[in-house]
Scaffold this motif. Structure first.
Motif, PDB file in Angstrom:
ATOM      1  N   SER A  33       0.826  -1.208   0.000  1.00 57.09           N
ATOM      2  CA  SER A  33       0.000   0.000   0.000  1.00 57.09           C
ATOM      3  C   SER A  33       0.858   1.255   0.000  1.00 57.09           C
ATOM      4  O   SER A  33       0.535   2.243  -0.670  1.00 57.09           O
ATOM      5  CB  SER A  33      -0.924  -0.002   1.227  1.00 57.09           C
ATOM      6  OG  SER A  33      -1.770  -1.125   1.214  1.00 57.09           O
ATOM      7  N   VAL A 318      -2.220   9.668  -0.094  1.00 58.32           N
ATOM      8  CA  VAL A 318      -3.108   8.965   0.832  1.00 58.32           C
ATOM      9  C   VAL A 318      -4.128   8.124   0.075  1.00 58.32           C
ATOM     10  O   VAL A 318      -4.417   6.974   0.453  1.00 58.32           O
ATOM     11  CB  VAL A 318      -3.811   9.972   1.770  1.00 58.32           C
ATOM     12  CG1 VAL A 318      -4.842   9.264   2.651  1.00 58.32           C
ATOM     13  CG2 VAL A 318      -2.786  10.700   2.638  1.00 58.32           C
ATOM     14  N   LEU A 322      -4.641   4.004   0.391  1.00 59.55           N
ATOM     15  CA  LEU A 322      -5.880   3.366   0.820  1.00 59.55           C
ATOM     16  C   LEU A 322      -6.504   2.493  -0.259  1.00 59.55           C
ATOM     17  O   LEU A 322      -6.937   1.369   0.021  1.00 59.55           O
ATOM     18  CB  LEU A 322      -6.883   4.429   1.263  1.00 59.55           C
ATOM     19  CG  LEU A 322      -6.535   5.224   2.522  1.00 59.55           C
ATOM     20  CD1 LEU A 322      -7.580   6.301   2.765  1.00 59.55           C
ATOM     21  CD2 LEU A 322      -6.433   4.307   3.728  1.00 59.55           C
ATOM     22  N   LEU A 323      -6.549   2.989  -1.495  1.00 57.58           N
ATOM     23  CA  LEU A 323      -7.306   2.310  -2.537  1.00 57.58           C
ATOM     24  C   LEU A 323      -6.467   1.823  -3.711  1.00 57.58           C
ATOM     25  O   LEU A 323      -6.960   1.092  -4.565  1.00 57.58           O
ATOM     26  CB  LEU A 323      -8.415   3.236  -3.053  1.00 57.58           C
ATOM     27  CG  LEU A 323      -9.467   3.616  -2.006  1.00 57.58           C
ATOM     28  CD1 LEU A 323     -10.318   4.779  -2.496  1.00 57.58           C
ATOM     29  CD2 LEU A 323     -10.349   2.425  -1.668  1.00 57.58           C
ATOM     30  N   PHE A 331      -4.490  -0.526   0.623  1.00 54.48           N
ATOM     31  CA  PHE A 331      -4.664  -1.084   1.965  1.00 54.48           C
ATOM     32  C   PHE A 331      -6.054  -1.693   2.110  1.00 54.48           C
ATOM     33  O   PHE A 331      -6.245  -2.672   2.817  1.00 54.48           O
ATOM     34  CB  PHE A 331      -4.447   0.007   3.015  1.00 54.48           C
ATOM     35  CG  PHE A 331      -4.326  -0.521   4.418  1.00 54.48           C
ATOM     36  CD1 PHE A 331      -3.176  -1.179   4.817  1.00 54.48           C
ATOM     37  CD2 PHE A 331      -5.365  -0.374   5.319  1.00 54.48           C
ATOM     38  CE1 PHE A 331      -3.064  -1.676   6.112  1.00 54.48           C
ATOM     39  CE2 PHE A 331      -5.261  -0.854   6.607  1.00 54.48           C
ATOM     40  CZ  PHE A 331      -4.111  -1.510   7.006  1.00 54.48           C
ATOM     41  N   ILE A 332      -7.057  -1.086   1.446  1.00 54.38           N
ATOM     42  CA  ILE A 332      -8.417  -1.638   1.448  1.00 54.38           C
ATOM     43  C   ILE A 332      -8.534  -2.603   0.275  1.00 54.38           C
ATOM     44  O   ILE A 332      -8.376  -2.206  -0.877  1.00 54.38           O
ATOM     45  CB  ILE A 332      -9.462  -0.517   1.314  1.00 54.38           C
ATOM     46  CG1 ILE A 332      -9.335   0.482   2.470  1.00 54.38           C
ATOM     47  CG2 ILE A 332     -10.873  -1.099   1.268  1.00 54.38           C
ATOM     48  CD1 ILE A 332     -10.242   1.683   2.345  1.00 54.38           C
TER      49      ILE A 332
END
Length: 432
Positions: A33, A318, A322-323, A331-332
């Motif tokens: 990520s 960011v 995350l995506l 990370f998701i």
């Protein structure tokens, strides 16, 4: 000693320590990520900063300096006729191929120049949501029905979002309108058509430099793509001549820009982005070393650059963490996202709207992403929700918008877009 202040500092330090202590460094998902965040930042810097963001800064600065405040107020101001103001703002995106981040300097320019909050927000939404290229690509890849629904929905959305923002902050808008009445009427320095030609050339440079390759043979769009850099160069020459004739740019500076850009093009014909960057640097130097309006233009553009760029890069980092990038894991997990947007239920639409609001979509990239998600079971309702919320919002744009209009207005705007997109997608999914 101010114990409350010191305890607050202690809390921040303790929180930072705990985050650092429990960082899952070494796990494949976390490390991947982090790299996704940096990959997305690098991609954004390579693909969008030079071709999209920097020209947008120059256009925003030009709006602040060259366009009379009275003209903005006449068509988009708090006292303008609502049909005129919202009509102009809601269809403005059809000529701009910009993303949610690139439109922000333009929004800031017209808002600070006197545009009413409602029409300015309508422009903010419509800019990335309804450009012609995105609508055509949506219809070709996802079907004519989805293309039409997206077009109609985006135009209506822009007006509804603008009206809602105006109603929420009508007291502030009334006070702002009263203050604008007291402003002296500015004196025209040149005919309106000269300013219009100058801005048309700048917009043409922005649009054609970012003209994407069409799918298949392309037809008209393919022909434009084949000659995009020639059209961009002609537009840049028109802009330069206009600056010399109407804005007192010295001829020697114009020839210096033209010769340096032409030399780089001759040496590196397969590196158009480098040529484009040299042209922008030349324009920056030429205006920064000029007096009067041209010097003010550079100063205003530089102010937008300082304000917007750091927040955008942090936001993109960011969002990538995350995506992830399209086709890559953040990370998701993408599998979790796909499972949560299946069907046409209300929660699926709400989840699609929230995720789309925070994820960064470059211009046109939402269509192939959506094609993949629909292939994984995404419902038609959540798909429309993503098309309505995604291009208009992103985490980077939220951070920058907060600097322009404040936290309260930013949160209300985000909420309006998320709620409208959710209910529209839900209804469409139920009816389809």
């Amino acid at each position: 000693m101010e114990w409350k202040k010191e305890l607050k500092v202690l809390g921040w330090l303790g929180g930072a320590f705990l985050v650092a202590f429990f960082l899952p460094v070494g796990s494949a998902r976390f490390d991947g990520s982090v790299m996704e965040g940096f990959h997305l930042v690098r991609w954004y810097a390579r693909e969008h900063v030079v071709l999209c963001l920097l020209p947008a800064f120059f256009i925003a600065g030009a709006i602040s300096v060259f366009i009379r405040q009275a003209s903005v107020m006449k068509y988009l101001g708090t006292k303008a006729h609502p049909v005129m103001a919202y009509g102009v703002a809601s269809v403005s995106g059809t000529i701009l191929a910009v993303c949610s981040c690139t439109v922000l300097p333009l929004f800031g320019g017209i808002y600070k120049r006197g545009a009413g909050l409602g029409p300015a927000v309508a422009f903010l939404y419509s800019g990335p949501a309804i450009n012609v290229l995105a609508i055509v690509l949506t219809a070709r890849v996802l079907g004519l029905e989805m293309g039409l629904v997206r077009t109609v929905g985006a135009v209506i959305f822009s007006v509804v979002a603008g009206l809602a923002m105006h109603l929420f902050f009508r007291k502030e808008e009334s006070a702002r309108a009263a203050a604008q009445v007291l402003l002296p009427e500015p004196v025209d320095k040149r005919p309106l058509w000269q300013t219009a030609v100058t801005f048309a050339a700048m917009v043409a440079v922005l649009v054609f430099a970012n003209w994407g390759a069409p799918k298949g043979d392309g037809g008209f769009f393919g022909a434009v793509y084949a000659y995009k850099w020639i059209i961009t160069a002609v537009s840049a020459v028109v802009l330069g001549v206009g600056l010399v004739r109407w804005f007192q740019l010295k001829w020697i500076k114009f020839f210096g820009m033209a010769l340096s850009t032409g030399a780089v093009w001759a040496l590196f014909p397969k590196m158009p982005v480098l040529v484009f960057a040299v042209g922008l640097v030349g324009l920056g130097i030429s205006t920064a070393t000029s007096e009067g309006e041209l010097g003010d233009w550079f100063a205003s553009s530089w102010d937008f650059t300082k304000q917007v760029t750091p927040l955008l890069l942090v936001g993109v980092l960011v969002a990538g963490f995350l995506l992830g990038r399209p086709g890559h894991e953040g990370f998701i997990p993408s599998s979790l996202v796909s499972s949560l947007v299946g069907g046409n239920g209300f929660f699926a639409n709400l989840f699609s709207s929230v995720v789309a609001a925070f994820m960064y979509f470059a211009t046109l990239t939402e269509v192939p992403i959506l094609q993949g998600l629909m292939g994984s079971g995404m419902g038609k309702g959540p798909a429309l929700t993503l098309l309505l919320a995604g291009p208009a919002l992103s985490l980077p744009s939220m951070l920058v918008l907060r600097q322009i209009v404040g936290t309260k207005k930013t949160m209300v705007y985000i909420s309006i877009v998320v709620v409208l997109a959710t209910f529209t997608g839900w209804v469409y999914g139920f009816l389809s």
